[in-house]
Design a protein around this motif. Structure first.
Motif, mmCIF file in Angstrom:
data_model
loop_
_atom_site.group_PDB
_atom_site.id
_atom_site.type_symbol
_atom_site.label_atom_id
_atom_site.label_comp_id
_atom_site.label_asym_id
_atom_site.label_seq_id
_atom_site.Cartn_x
_atom_site.Cartn_y
_atom_site.Cartn_z
ATOM 1 N N GLU A 184 -32.061 -39.179 14.601
ATOM 2 C CA GLU A 184 -31.779 -37.767 14.318
ATOM 3 C C GLU A 184 -31.090 -37.602 12.973
ATOM 4 N N GLN A 185 -30.245 -38.554 12.618
ATOM 5 C CA GLN A 185 -29.503 -38.453 11.367
ATOM 6 C C GLN A 185 -30.313 -38.941 10.169
ATOM 7 N N LEU A 186 -31.019 -40.069 10.328
ATOM 8 C CA LEU A 186 -31.668 -40.700 9.184
ATOM 9 C C LEU A 186 -33.141 -40.338 9.035
ATOM 10 N N LEU A 187 -33.771 -39.863 10.107
ATOM 11 C CA LEU A 187 -35.204 -39.572 10.051
ATOM 12 C C LEU A 187 -35.505 -38.102 10.293
ATOM 13 N N ALA A 188 -34.525 -37.248 10.055
ATOM 14 C CA ALA A 188 -34.703 -35.820 10.345
ATOM 15 C C ALA A 188 -35.967 -35.235 9.708
ATOM 16 N N PRO A 189 -36.264 -35.512 8.422
ATOM 17 C CA PRO A 189 -37.473 -34.914 7.843
ATOM 18 C C PRO A 189 -38.771 -35.448 8.438
ATOM 19 N N GLN A 190 -38.711 -36.603 9.102
ATOM 20 C CA GLN A 190 -39.930 -37.237 9.605
ATOM 21 C C GLN A 190 -40.035 -37.214 11.125
ATOM 22 N N LEU A 191 -39.038 -36.618 11.792
ATOM 23 C CA LEU A 191 -39.042 -36.611 13.250
ATOM 24 C C LEU A 191 -40.242 -35.867 13.822
ATOM 25 N N SER A 192 -40.600 -34.760 13.198
ATOM 26 C CA SER A 192 -41.715 -33.969 13.718
ATOM 27 C C SER A 192 -42.999 -34.790 13.758
ATOM 28 N N LEU A 194 -43.216 -38.107 13.716
ATOM 29 C CA LEU A 194 -43.059 -39.243 14.628
ATOM 30 C C LEU A 194 -43.291 -38.822 16.070
ATOM 31 N N LEU A 195 -42.685 -37.725 16.494
ATOM 32 C CA LEU A 195 -42.872 -37.255 17.869
ATOM 33 C C LEU A 195 -44.330 -36.880 18.118
ATOM 34 N N GLY A 196 -44.958 -36.271 17.119
ATOM 35 C CA GLY A 196 -46.375 -35.940 17.272
ATOM 36 C C GLY A 196 -47.236 -37.171 17.438
ATOM 37 N N LEU A 197 -46.931 -38.229 16.679
ATOM 38 C CA LEU A 197 -47.681 -39.485 16.807
ATOM 39 C C LEU A 197 -47.512 -40.091 18.196
ATOM 40 N N LEU A 198 -46.282 -40.037 18.710
ATOM 41 C CA LEU A 198 -46.029 -40.625 20.030
ATOM 42 C C LEU A 198 -46.774 -39.867 21.118
ATOM 43 N N TRP A 199 -46.703 -38.541 21.085
ATOM 44 C CA TRP A 199 -47.424 -37.760 22.096
ATOM 45 C C TRP A 199 -48.931 -37.984 21.984
ATOM 46 N N ASP A 200 -49.457 -38.009 20.752
ATOM 47 C CA ASP A 200 -50.896 -38.200 20.574
ATOM 48 C C ASP A 200 -51.348 -39.594 20.955
ATOM 49 N N SER A 201 -50.456 -40.584 20.771
ATOM 50 C CA SER A 201 -50.839 -41.957 21.109
ATOM 51 C C SER A 201 -51.036 -42.133 22.605
ATOM 52 N N ALA A 229 -34.277 -28.665 20.925
ATOM 53 C CA ALA A 229 -34.835 -27.993 19.751
ATOM 54 C C ALA A 229 -35.648 -28.960 18.900
ATOM 55 N N ALA A 230 -35.175 -30.207 18.791
ATOM 56 C CA ALA A 230 -35.915 -31.206 18.017
ATOM 57 C C ALA A 230 -37.182 -31.641 18.747
ATOM 58 N N LEU A 231 -37.090 -31.773 20.078
ATOM 59 C CA LEU A 231 -38.251 -32.200 20.853
ATOM 60 C C LEU A 231 -39.355 -31.153 20.839
ATOM 61 N N ALA A 232 -38.964 -29.889 20.768
ATOM 62 C CA ALA A 232 -39.944 -28.809 20.854
ATOM 63 C C ALA A 232 -40.624 -28.523 19.525
ATOM 64 N N THR A 233 -40.136 -29.127 18.447
ATOM 65 C CA THR A 233 -40.738 -28.895 17.133
ATOM 66 C C THR A 233 -41.331 -30.206 16.639
ATOM 67 N N PHE A 234 -42.536 -30.471 17.039
ATOM 68 C CA PHE A 234 -43.212 -31.689 16.629
ATOM 69 C C PHE A 234 -44.637 -31.328 16.293
ATOM 70 N N GLY A 235 -45.327 -32.252 15.707
ATOM 71 C CA GLY A 235 -46.733 -32.012 15.418
ATOM 72 C C GLY A 235 -47.302 -33.115 14.576
ATOM 73 N N SER A 236 -48.562 -33.359 14.736
ATOM 74 C CA SER A 236 -49.265 -34.372 13.949
ATOM 75 C C SER A 236 -50.286 -33.742 13.020
#
Length: 267
Positions: A184-192, A194-201, A229-236
């Motif tokens: 959350e602290q170091l990957l904030a710009p890339q979290l969206s 990353l979460l999208g990749l995990l859900w799509d995988s 809020a972070a979990l709900a904002t994801f996308g690939s």
């Protein structure tokens, strides 16, 4: 002379032996010696402080290069449970490298990380697998470098989650799992992404996919650590795949309720 130099000289040469048990034993031996005596590796009692530091840096660099070569050149693989590959030589060499890098300066560790990221771009899957193993253990032992290292390495590791080889994907997920607390602290710009990749995988995983447990465990850990809020904002980038809509992606979990792996079911 450093008392362990004769032994370590033999072990460093044996890293390139034709027999894989010999290579594995050499890496395990170096790991054991460096774990307890890595801080004095290569020094000479009669030398000045400055000369000892230079000799130690040269010894460590030589050993690190050899271990990186093992990660790039070793091709031995065996199978554990199911279809998951186990690469004892690469795994142990990556562990020995991480123990060595723990005693080295931040600049040298960063150079090793750059070498591993370069290896990840190679076409041979064993090279990419070795690179991911090296990064996985480097993230753990050099937490002090994560603020600069993790944002630099994250795009490469996330790309590895889409690797055509499932074992590379598995280690990539395990490497991100080890740094989940810092995401959350170091990957904030890339979290969206990353979460999208995990859900799509999840769409490409099944009971026979070795990466299933690692990906499920990684996704579960991020769901535990991150705010809603972070979990709900994801996308690939693929809205049709359900990017940004938890209601569309959560049902992808149902197929893992009866997964043969207890760890995957728990995740």
């Amino acid at each position: 002379q450093w008392p362990f130099e004769p032994l370590c000289a033999e072990l460093r040469c044996s890293l390139f032996h034709a027999s894989w048990p010999r290579r594995h034993g050499a890496a395990a031996g170096l790991r054991a010696v460096l774990k307890s005596h890595g801080g004095s590796a290569g020094v000479m009692a009669a030398a000045s402080v400055a000369l000892s530091a230079e000799l130690q840096a040269q010894w460590q660099a030589d050993c690190a290069i050899r271990l990186l070569c093992v990660l790039a050149l070793d091709r031995f693989g065996d199978w554990a449970s199911g279809d998951k590959v186990t690469a004892p030589v690469r795994e142990t060499a990556a562990q020995a490298l991480s123990v060595l890098l723990r005693a080295m300066g931040g600049g040298a560790a960063a150079q090793a990380a750059e070498a591993l990221l370069t290896m990840q771009a190679r076409d041979v899957w064993e090279v990419r697998h070795g690179a991911m193993l090296g990064l996985k253990y480097l993230f753990v032992v050099r937490a002090d470098l994560l603020p600069s290292l993790l944002p630099r390495a994250a795009p490469t590791v996330m790309d590895a989650l889409l690797d055509r080889n499932d074992d590379v994907r598995c280690v990539a997920a395990e490497s991100l799992l080890g740094v989940a607390a810092h995401a959350e602290q170091l990957l904030a710009p890339q979290l969206s992404r990353l979460l999208g990749l995990l859900w799509d995988s999840l769409l490409s995983l099944d009971d026979l996919t070795p990466a299933s447990t690692a990906v499920m465990s990684l996704l579960a850990e991020y769901c535990r650590l991150l705010p809603y809020a972070a979990l709900a904002t994801f996308g690939s980038g693929d809205a049709a795949a359900g990017g940004g809509d938890l209601g569309r992606v959560v049902p992808r979990l149902w197929g893992f309720v009866h997964h043969p792996s207890g760890a995957a079911r728990a995740a």
